[in-house]
Scaffold this motif. Structure first.
Motif, PDB file in Angstrom:
ATOM      1  N   GLY A  17      42.358  -6.252  65.288  1.00 46.68           N
ATOM      2  CA  GLY A  17      41.372  -6.437  64.443  1.00 46.68           C
ATOM      3  C   GLY A  17      40.923  -7.694  64.156  1.00 46.68           C
ATOM      4  O   GLY A  17      41.709  -9.017  64.598  1.00 46.68           O
ATOM      5  N   PHE A  18      40.124  -7.843  63.314  1.00 47.95           N
ATOM      6  CA  PHE A  18      39.320  -9.212  62.903  1.00 47.95           C
ATOM      7  C   PHE A  18      38.563  -9.368  61.493  1.00 47.95           C
ATOM      8  O   PHE A  18      38.427  -8.298  61.109  1.00 47.95           O
ATOM      9  N   ASP A  19      38.774 -10.324  60.936  1.00 48.79           N
ATOM     10  CA  ASP A  19      38.109 -10.537  59.722  1.00 48.79           C
ATOM     11  C   ASP A  19      36.665 -10.711  60.080  1.00 48.79           C
ATOM     12  O   ASP A  19      36.433 -11.178  60.839  1.00 48.79           O
ATOM     13  N   GLY A  20      35.793 -10.072  59.001  1.00 52.15           N
ATOM     14  CA  GLY A  20      34.607 -10.033  59.485  1.00 52.15           C
ATOM     15  C   GLY A  20      33.991  -9.098  60.291  1.00 52.15           C
ATOM     16  O   GLY A  20      34.781  -8.026  60.802  1.00 52.15           O
ATOM     17  N   ASP A  21      32.634  -8.950  60.795  1.00 53.86           N
ATOM     18  CA  ASP A  21      32.004  -7.991  61.517  1.00 53.86           C
ATOM     19  C   ASP A  21      32.079  -8.132  63.106  1.00 53.86           C
ATOM     20  O   ASP A  21      31.687  -7.153  63.563  1.00 53.86           O
ATOM     21  N   LYS A  22      32.776  -9.027  63.580  1.00 50.61           N
ATOM     22  CA  LYS A  22      32.988  -9.101  65.072  1.00 50.61           C
ATOM     23  C   LYS A  22      33.790 -10.425  65.249  1.00 50.61           C
ATOM     24  O   LYS A  22      33.944 -11.274  64.712  1.00 50.61           O
ATOM     25  N   PRO A  23      34.300 -10.221  66.584  1.00 49.41           N
ATOM     26  CA  PRO A  23      35.193 -11.438  67.107  1.00 49.41           C
ATOM     27  C   PRO A  23      34.436 -12.711  67.515  1.00 49.41           C
ATOM     28  O   PRO A  23      33.139 -12.374  67.783  1.00 49.41           O
ATOM     29  N   GLY A  24      34.991 -13.535  67.810  1.00 45.49           N
ATOM     30  CA  GLY A  24      34.192 -15.011  68.271  1.00 45.49           C
ATOM     31  C   GLY A  24      34.223 -14.873  69.924  1.00 45.49           C
ATOM     32  O   GLY A  24      34.720 -14.020  70.332  1.00 45.49           O
ATOM     33  N   PRO A  25      33.450 -15.689  70.202  1.00 42.64           N
ATOM     34  CA  PRO A  25      33.072 -15.589  71.587  1.00 42.64           C
ATOM     35  C   PRO A  25      34.464 -16.050  72.662  1.00 42.64           C
ATOM     36  O   PRO A  25      34.351 -15.654  73.789  1.00 42.64           O
ATOM     37  N   GLU A  26      35.247 -16.604  71.948  1.00 41.67           N
ATOM     38  CA  GLU A  26      36.571 -16.876  72.765  1.00 41.67           C
ATOM     39  C   GLU A  26      37.339 -15.711  73.085  1.00 41.67           C
ATOM     40  O   GLU A  26      38.175 -15.675  73.871  1.00 41.67           O
ATOM     41  N   VAL A  27      37.071 -14.581  72.066  1.00 46.04           N
ATOM     42  CA  VAL A  27      37.881 -13.386  72.582  1.00 46.04           C
ATOM     43  C   VAL A  27      37.411 -12.862  74.057  1.00 46.04           C
ATOM     44  O   VAL A  27      38.237 -12.669  74.926  1.00 46.04           O
ATOM     45  N   LEU A  28      36.051 -12.838  74.036  1.00 50.99           N
ATOM     46  CA  LEU A  28      35.716 -12.252  75.458  1.00 50.99           C
ATOM     47  C   LEU A  28      36.253 -13.497  76.610  1.00 50.99           C
ATOM     48  O   LEU A  28      36.489 -12.917  77.732  1.00 50.99           O
ATOM     49  N   GLN A  29      36.047 -14.603  76.231  1.00 52.82           N
ATOM     50  CA  GLN A  29      36.544 -15.605  77.425  1.00 52.82           C
ATOM     51  C   GLN A  29      37.913 -15.327  77.782  1.00 52.82           C
ATOM     52  O   GLN A  29      38.367 -15.431  78.779  1.00 52.82           O
ATOM     53  N   ALA A  30      38.922 -15.172  76.722  1.00 54.20           N
ATOM     54  CA  ALA A  30      40.243 -14.998  76.697  1.00 54.20           C
ATOM     55  C   ALA A  30      40.297 -13.548  77.859  1.00 54.20           C
ATOM     56  O   ALA A  30      41.087 -13.556  78.879  1.00 54.20           O
ATOM     57  N   VAL A  31      39.662 -12.559  77.652  1.00 60.31           N
ATOM     58  CA  VAL A  31      39.594 -11.195  78.200  1.00 60.31           C
ATOM     59  C   VAL A  31      39.231 -11.590  79.774  1.00 60.31           C
ATOM     60  O   VAL A  31      39.789 -11.363  80.702  1.00 60.31           O
ATOM     61  N   ASP A  32      38.133 -12.441  79.904  1.00 53.09           N
ATOM     62  CA  ASP A  32      37.522 -12.957  81.200  1.00 53.09           C
ATOM     63  C   ASP A  32      38.519 -13.727  82.065  1.00 53.09           C
ATOM     64  O   ASP A  32      38.799 -13.422  83.246  1.00 53.09           O
ATOM     65  N   ASP A  33      39.153 -14.527  81.427  1.00 47.83           N
ATOM     66  CA  ASP A  33      40.294 -15.318  82.049  1.00 47.83           C
ATOM     67  C   ASP A  33      41.542 -14.340  82.657  1.00 47.83           C
ATOM     68  O   ASP A  33      41.983 -14.603  83.606  1.00 47.83           O
TER      69      ASP A  33
END
Length: 139
Positions: free
Chosen positions: A15-31
């Motif tokens: 879960g995230f506050d607001g309507d979307k997660p920040g780009p760091e989430v995709l980067q963490a998954v990519d890592d």
């Protein structure tokens, strides 16, 4: 030893506050993918509007493939799975529904199966709780 095509998989609703997660989430998954820890099978973003309406976006439909982790089984999470995982979303919040194969556990799962073993129970303790406990315990 038994060799499986896929290791165990886990579904996460993050879960995230607001309507979307920040780009760091995709980067963490990519890592995690780059390190060989997980294989991303599916990734869906959901948001609940102020009026309570739930919207869903499949990662593969929203982001250029060069900037996103490859999805091995896009569509694995059914609409029913997504709705169940997003049931607790408050209006004005969002979540990422992440389905990952645990690559680190693939060989272990084969060895367990070959030996006639099976995982009877699994409990996950969130990192903030572990760290708070250990911080207090080590003081």
């Amino acid at each position: 030893m038994t060799t499986f095509d896929y290791g165990p998989i886990e579904f996460y609703a993050i879960g995230f506050d607001g309507d979307k997660p920040g780009p760091e989430v995709l980067q963490a998954v990519d890592d995690l993918v780059a390190a060989g820890t997980v294989n991303v099978l599916d990734l869906i973003f959901v948001a609940r509007s102020a009026e309570g309406e739930l919207s869903m976006m499949e990662l593969s439909d929203t982001i250029e493939s060069a900037s996103a982790p490859a999805l091995d089984l896009a569509g694995l999470a059914s609409e029913e799975d997504i709705e169940e995982l997003a049931a607790g979303l408050e209006p004005g919040t969002s979540a990422a529904i992440l389905v990952v194969e645990l690559l680190w556990a693939k060989a272990f799962a084969g060895a367990l199966w070959q030996a006639g073993g099976t995982v009877l129970s699994r409990t996950s303790i969130p990192a903030p709780i572990v760290n708070a406990y250990l911080s207090e315990y080590n003081d």
